[in-house]
Design an enzyme around this catalytic site. Structure first.
Site, mmCIF file in Angstrom:
data_model
loop_
_atom_site.group_PDB
_atom_site.id
_atom_site.type_symbol
_atom_site.label_atom_id
_atom_site.label_comp_id
_atom_site.label_asym_id
_atom_site.label_seq_id
_atom_site.Cartn_x
_atom_site.Cartn_y
_atom_site.Cartn_z
ATOM 1 N N ILE A 180 0.845 -1.186 0.000
ATOM 2 C CA ILE A 180 0.000 0.000 0.000
ATOM 3 C C ILE A 180 0.886 1.244 0.000
ATOM 4 O O ILE A 180 1.536 1.569 0.998
ATOM 5 C CB ILE A 180 -0.955 -0.007 1.214
ATOM 6 C CG1 ILE A 180 -1.720 -1.333 1.283
ATOM 7 C CG2 ILE A 180 -1.901 1.193 1.131
ATOM 8 C CD1 ILE A 180 -2.455 -1.695 -0.010
ATOM 9 N N PHE A 253 -11.907 -0.980 -9.197
ATOM 10 C CA PHE A 253 -11.390 -1.191 -10.551
ATOM 11 C C PHE A 253 -11.400 0.101 -11.357
ATOM 12 O O PHE A 253 -10.501 0.356 -12.163
ATOM 13 C CB PHE A 253 -12.195 -2.266 -11.274
ATOM 14 C CG PHE A 253 -11.837 -3.674 -10.881
ATOM 15 C CD1 PHE A 253 -10.634 -3.956 -10.264
ATOM 16 C CD2 PHE A 253 -12.703 -4.717 -11.140
ATOM 17 C CE1 PHE A 253 -10.299 -5.251 -9.895
ATOM 18 C CE2 PHE A 253 -12.379 -6.022 -10.795
ATOM 19 C CZ PHE A 253 -11.169 -6.285 -10.162
ATOM 20 N N CYS A 255 -10.926 3.049 -10.199
ATOM 21 C CA CYS A 255 -9.775 3.829 -9.731
ATOM 22 C C CYS A 255 -8.479 3.254 -10.296
ATOM 23 O O CYS A 255 -7.571 4.001 -10.682
ATOM 24 C CB CYS A 255 -9.727 3.834 -8.209
ATOM 25 S SG CYS A 255 -11.175 4.578 -7.415
ATOM 26 N N ARG A 260 -3.824 3.221 -14.164
ATOM 27 C CA ARG A 260 -3.235 2.550 -15.330
ATOM 28 C C ARG A 260 -3.071 3.529 -16.489
ATOM 29 O O ARG A 260 -2.091 3.442 -17.239
ATOM 30 C CB ARG A 260 -4.133 1.388 -15.755
ATOM 31 C CG ARG A 260 -4.155 0.229 -14.777
ATOM 32 C CD ARG A 260 -5.334 -0.709 -15.015
ATOM 33 N NE ARG A 260 -5.276 -1.870 -14.136
ATOM 34 C CZ ARG A 260 -6.243 -2.769 -14.011
ATOM 35 N NH1 ARG A 260 -7.378 -2.622 -14.703
ATOM 36 N NH2 ARG A 260 -6.104 -3.788 -13.203
ATOM 37 N N GLU A 380 -1.024 -2.279 -10.407
ATOM 38 C CA GLU A 380 -2.167 -1.880 -11.236
ATOM 39 C C GLU A 380 -2.373 -2.832 -12.414
ATOM 40 O O GLU A 380 -2.797 -2.443 -13.490
ATOM 41 C CB GLU A 380 -2.001 -0.441 -11.741
ATOM 42 C CG GLU A 380 -2.551 0.644 -10.836
ATOM 43 C CD GLU A 380 -1.969 0.632 -9.430
ATOM 44 O OE1 GLU A 380 -2.303 -0.301 -8.684
ATOM 45 O OE2 GLU A 380 -1.235 1.551 -9.052
ATOM 46 N N PHE A 400 -9.660 -15.716 -17.126
ATOM 47 C CA PHE A 400 -9.011 -15.478 -15.841
ATOM 48 C C PHE A 400 -9.055 -16.704 -14.950
ATOM 49 O O PHE A 400 -8.089 -17.021 -14.287
ATOM 50 C CB PHE A 400 -9.699 -14.306 -15.117
ATOM 51 C CG PHE A 400 -9.528 -12.997 -15.816
ATOM 52 C CD1 PHE A 400 -8.434 -12.206 -15.551
ATOM 53 C CD2 PHE A 400 -10.448 -12.564 -16.750
ATOM 54 C CE1 PHE A 400 -8.259 -11.000 -16.195
ATOM 55 C CE2 PHE A 400 -10.295 -11.370 -17.405
ATOM 56 C CZ PHE A 400 -9.193 -10.577 -17.136
#
Length: 406
Positions: A180, A253, A255, A260, A380, A400
């Site tokens: 973080i 996502f 954010c 990105r 990210e 995925f």
């Protein structure tokens, strides 16, 4: 005799310098965009370049730069109101490019502050949240962080185990977050946690009892930035700490996509700085009686670098124009993040080879940029995640969890 006569061309704009802007991409920018870029480049040249090698060596985050970046309008610069600069997506991208030409860790700070923490509050927070936090964050008087990633849930945020439980008029948050950015120096954290109603975001002042941030010190990358382990030990916040506009993973996502987007620009800044360092060195360094820029293999390296930098700038600029027009799709952001970071790493490594043995010293930037970009490549969304996002867009098949379904 031919009727054609030689004439002098009419006066016009000066031709682009092929060493730095082969395709005259500046011709695609407005005067306002060029002016903003020049201002940020000047800030980087004056306040970052002279010190960044020492900061990297000593793993020092230059916190004194934060209010300066606030006064430059760089924090949450793409947001409107609440003291934010309200700049366009392209202008934000150009600023990210120039900041990362200085160092990825500095651009990372601007991204965590503006694209993650401030964007979450601006987009999903209550009016009280916005008024309390955003003006100070835009000015650099307050620092924010964004708590999504966990020790066991990196590329799969859906696997988060941090919980938030209602207890009367309060929420109680318990769990752990990892990697973080800025958490140990932050004043406020946006924490994402599971509730009985799904994933929700919470605005948590970092001086709240039970919130602990411990810097991760054994890093070989982005050493001018701070990343932390965060422990949430029965952290109690009021009922109105929840972000009212975010429900589910779509909130965090969105954010991440903001971050990105800035990354695709920033990575090209690191690549450009590495290339320009190699070009200058090649023109000055002499071997066998010639500058090494006179050798064919060196010229091939410089050409390959210039090709990918110019293509990466075109990708970023086109993406920015789509974003400003409200037409940008998430998979298009993945295109830019995947391509530009991957190519930037290759460019930085190639630039290091032009410098020979001198390239492993802190005196020159390419290897520092390459090390930093390994972190940028990972956060990210890894290469693999963005490949699968694009693969889903191309085929219509989400891969995925393919292994889990078999």
């Amino acid at each position: 005799m031919s009727t054609l006569t030689a004439t002098h061309p009419a006066a016009g704009p000066a031709p682009a310098d092929p060493a730095h802007d082969y395709l005259d991409l500046d011709g695609l920018l407005s005067p306002e965009e060029i002016a903003l870029r020049a201002r940020v480049r000047g800030f980087v040249d004056e306040r970052i370049r002279p010190h960044v090698a020492d900061w990297f060596e000593s793993a020092h985050f230059p916190r004194d730069l934060v209010p300066e970046m606030g006064s430059q309008g760089l924090l949450g610069m793409h947001l409107h109101g609440y003291g934010c600069a309200g700049r366009s997506a392209v202008e934000y991208g150009l600023a990210a490019l120039e900041l990362e030409a200085g160092d990825s860790g500095i651009r990372t700070f601007v991204s965590v502050q503006g694209s993650l923490a401030m964007s979450a509050i601006h987009r999903f927070g209550s009016e009280e949240h916005k008024r309390r936090w955003l003006p100070g964050m835009a000015a650099g008087e307050l620092i924010g962080c964004f708590g999504l990633t966990e020790p066991g849930a990196g590329s799969d945020p859906g696997g988060m185990t941090t919980r938030a439980v209602r207890d009367g008029g309060q929420w109680v948050l318990s769990g752990a977050k990892r990697w973080i950015g800025l958490a140990s120096v932050a004043d406020v954290a946006v924490i994402w946690a599971r509730t009985d109603d799904g994933v929700r975001g919470f605005v948590v002042p970092t001086d709240t009892a039970g919130f602990t941030a411990t810097p991760i010190t054994a890093k070989l990358s982005i050493r001018t930035s701070i990343q932390c382990d965060v422990t949430l030990d029965d952290v109690r916040v009021p009922a109105d700490a929840v972000l009212p506009g975010a429900a589910g993973l779509a909130g965090p996502f969105s954010c991440l996509n903001e971050a990105r987007y800035g990354i695709m620009w920033g990575a090209i800044g690191a690549a450009r700085d590495a290339y320009e360092t190699a070009l200058t060195y090649a023109l000055e360094r002499r071997q066998f009686g010639e500058p090494i820029a006179a050798f064919q293999l060196t010229q091939q390296k410089l050409v390959d670098m210039a090709l990918e930098i110019q293509k990466g700038q075109l990708v970023a600029l086109r993406t920015g124009r789509l974003k400003d027009a409200g037409r940008l799709r998430p998979e298009q952001i993945s295109f830019g993040k995947l391509n530009n970071v991957r190519e930037a790493i290759a460019i930085c490594h190639q630039a290091r080879t032009v410098l020979g043995g001198n390239g492993i010293t802190g005196e020159y930037s390419p290897l520092r940029h390459a090390n930093n970009l390994e972190s940028v490549r990972t956060y990210e969304g890894t290469d693999e995640v963005h490949t699968l996002i694009m693969g889903r867009a191309l085929t219509g098949i989400p891969a995925f969890a393919a292994a889990a379904r078999r």
